[in-house]
Enzyme design. Structure first.
Site, mmCIF file in Angstrom:
data_model
loop_
_atom_site.group_PDB
_atom_site.id
_atom_site.type_symbol
_atom_site.label_atom_id
_atom_site.label_comp_id
_atom_site.label_asym_id
_atom_site.label_seq_id
_atom_site.Cartn_x
_atom_site.Cartn_y
_atom_site.Cartn_z
ATOM 1 N N ARG A 7 -51.702 -17.521 -7.246
ATOM 2 C CA ARG A 7 -52.868 -18.317 -6.854
ATOM 3 C C ARG A 7 -54.112 -17.447 -6.658
ATOM 4 N NH1 ARG A 7 -54.106 -18.323 -1.538
ATOM 5 N NH2 ARG A 7 -55.022 -20.402 -1.404
ATOM 6 N N PRO A 57 -34.223 -8.567 2.864
ATOM 7 C CA PRO A 57 -34.639 -8.616 4.269
ATOM 8 C C PRO A 57 -34.861 -7.215 4.834
ATOM 9 C CG PRO A 57 -32.324 -9.273 4.033
ATOM 10 C CD PRO A 57 -32.882 -9.125 2.660
ATOM 11 N N GLU A 88 -24.347 -9.285 -1.001
ATOM 12 C CA GLU A 88 -24.839 -8.264 -0.069
ATOM 13 C C GLU A 88 -25.978 -7.427 -0.671
ATOM 14 O OE1 GLU A 88 -23.713 -8.106 3.184
ATOM 15 O OE2 GLU A 88 -22.778 -9.965 2.501
ATOM 16 N N ASP A 143 -59.267 -18.748 3.156
ATOM 17 C CA ASP A 143 -57.872 -18.911 3.574
ATOM 18 C C ASP A 143 -57.570 -18.114 4.825
ATOM 19 O OD1 ASP A 143 -57.196 -20.356 1.330
ATOM 20 O OD2 ASP A 143 -56.335 -18.652 0.262
HETATM 21 N N1 ADE Z 1 -33.296 -11.995 0.690
HETATM 22 C C1 ADE Z 1 -32.618 -12.445 1.772
HETATM 23 N N2 ADE Z 1 -33.422 -12.575 2.821
HETATM 24 C C2 ADE Z 1 -34.682 -12.188 2.410
HETATM 25 C C3 ADE Z 1 -35.938 -12.093 3.039
HETATM 26 N N3 ADE Z 1 -36.119 -12.397 4.326
HETATM 27 N N4 ADE Z 1 -36.974 -11.654 2.305
HETATM 28 C C4 ADE Z 1 -36.806 -11.322 1.014
HETATM 29 N N5 ADE Z 1 -35.646 -11.399 0.372
HETATM 30 C C5 ADE Z 1 -34.582 -11.817 1.052
#
Ligand code: ADE
Length: 238
Positions: free
Chosen positions: A159, A90, A117, A174
Site C-alpha cells: 500500500r 515470532p 517449528e 496514517d
Molecule cells: N510465525 C508464527 N508467529 C509469528 C509472528 N508472531 N510473526 C511472524 N511470523 C510468525
C-alpha cells in the site's frame, strides 16, 4: 516490485488479490508469484518436514525443498539484483511502519512461510550469500505459520508503493506515518450526516477554519496516543 511467496498453502495468500492490493497486482505495480513448496519435493507423500536433530517436540521443515524452491525463485535474476528474503518468525525483529517503508523501497521481496517449528537453519545460512535476510515478527504472539504474517507485511508494504492508494494523500496522515504531525496515533474521524442517532459531529470540523481543525486533530491524536498507547506518548515534550 516483484514479490515471491513460498508456502505449503498457496490459497492462504489469495486475499492479496482483493481490493487495492489486488488492483496493484492487476495493474502490474506488483508482480506477485506464489509458489507451492511441495512442488519442490520428490517423494510420493510430498514431504516437507522431519523430526528435529537433538530431539524435542514438533517437526522441522526440511532444507532440500526450500533450497530448490529458492533456487527456482532466484534462477532468472540479473547479476546486480539482490532480493530481500523475509522469514516471518515470532523470534524475529518486530515489524513496524518504518520497516514496511524500507521493504517498499526495495524492488524484489521473497517471503518464505515457515510452518511447524520452523525451517532448518542451514537454509538461511546458505542463501545469505545471495539475498539480504530479514527475520521479522508481526507481534509478540505465536501464529500457526508464517502465512498470516506475510499477508500483513505484504499489505503494509504494497500500500506504500506509488499509485496504490486511491487517495494519494491518505498515507502521510496514517497512524505511525513518519510524516505525520503530532502523536503517532490518528484520532477520530467523521462523515455525513452531521447528526446521527442524536450524536453531532464536533463543531470545529464544520467551521472551515483549517488551523483550528489541525489543532483539534493534533490534540485528539495526543489524547488517543496517551490513552491507548502510553508507551508511544512523548510525555517529556509536554
Ligand atoms: N510465525 C508464527 N508467529 C509469528 C509472528 N508472531 N510473526 C511472524 N511470523 C510468525
Amino acid at each position: 516490485m516483484r514479490i515471491d511467496i513460498i508456502t505449503i498453502f498457496p490459497q492462504y495468500l489469495e486475499p492479496l488479490r482483493l481490493s487495492v492490493i489486488g488492483k496493484a497486482i492487476e495493474r502490474g505495480t506488483v508482480d506477485l508469484n506464489v509458489h507451492d513448496l511441495r512442488d519442490f519435493t520428490h517423494d510420493r507423500h510430498r514431504t516437507v518436514d522431519d523430526t528435529p536433530f537433538g530431539g524435542g517436540p514438533g517437526m522441522v521443515m526440511k532444507p532440500e525443498p526450500w533450497g530448490e524452491a529458492l533456487d527456482a525463485a532466484l534462477s532468472n535474476r540479473q547479476a546486480d539484483q539482490r532480493p530481500t528474503l523475509v522469514l516471518p518468525t515470532p523470534s524475529g525483529q518486530r515489524f513496524d511502519q518504518p520497516m514496511a517503508a524500507g521493504l517498499a523501497a526495495t524492488d524484489w521481496l521473497i517471503f518464505a512461510c515457515g510452518r511447524y517449528e520452523g525451517i532448518d537453519a542451514r537454509v538461511v545460512e546458505h542463501f545469505r550469500e545471495q539475498v539480504d535476510v530479514r527475520e521479522l515478527s508481526i507481534g509478540d504472539y505465536v501464529l500457526a505459520g508464517g502465512e498470516a504474517a506475510v499477508l500483513v507485511m505484504a499489505e503494509a508494504t504494497i500500500r506504500l508503493l506509488p499509485g496504490v492508494l486511491g487517495n494519494a494523500d491518505s498515507a502521510p496522515d496514517d497512524s505511525f506515518s513518519p510524516t505525520r504531525e503530532g502523536a503517532p496515533l490518528e484520532g477520530p474521524i467523521y462523515t455525513k450526516p452531521q447528526v446521527w442517532r442524536g450524536l453531532e459531529v464536533p463543531a470545529v470540523l464544520r467551521s472551515g477554519d483549517h488551523g483550528a481543525v489541525a489543532d483539534w486533530r493534533r490534540a485528539q491524536s495526543v489524547q488517543r496516543t496517551s490513552e491507548q498507547r502510553p508507551d508511544l506518548a512523548q510525555d517529556d515534550l509536554g
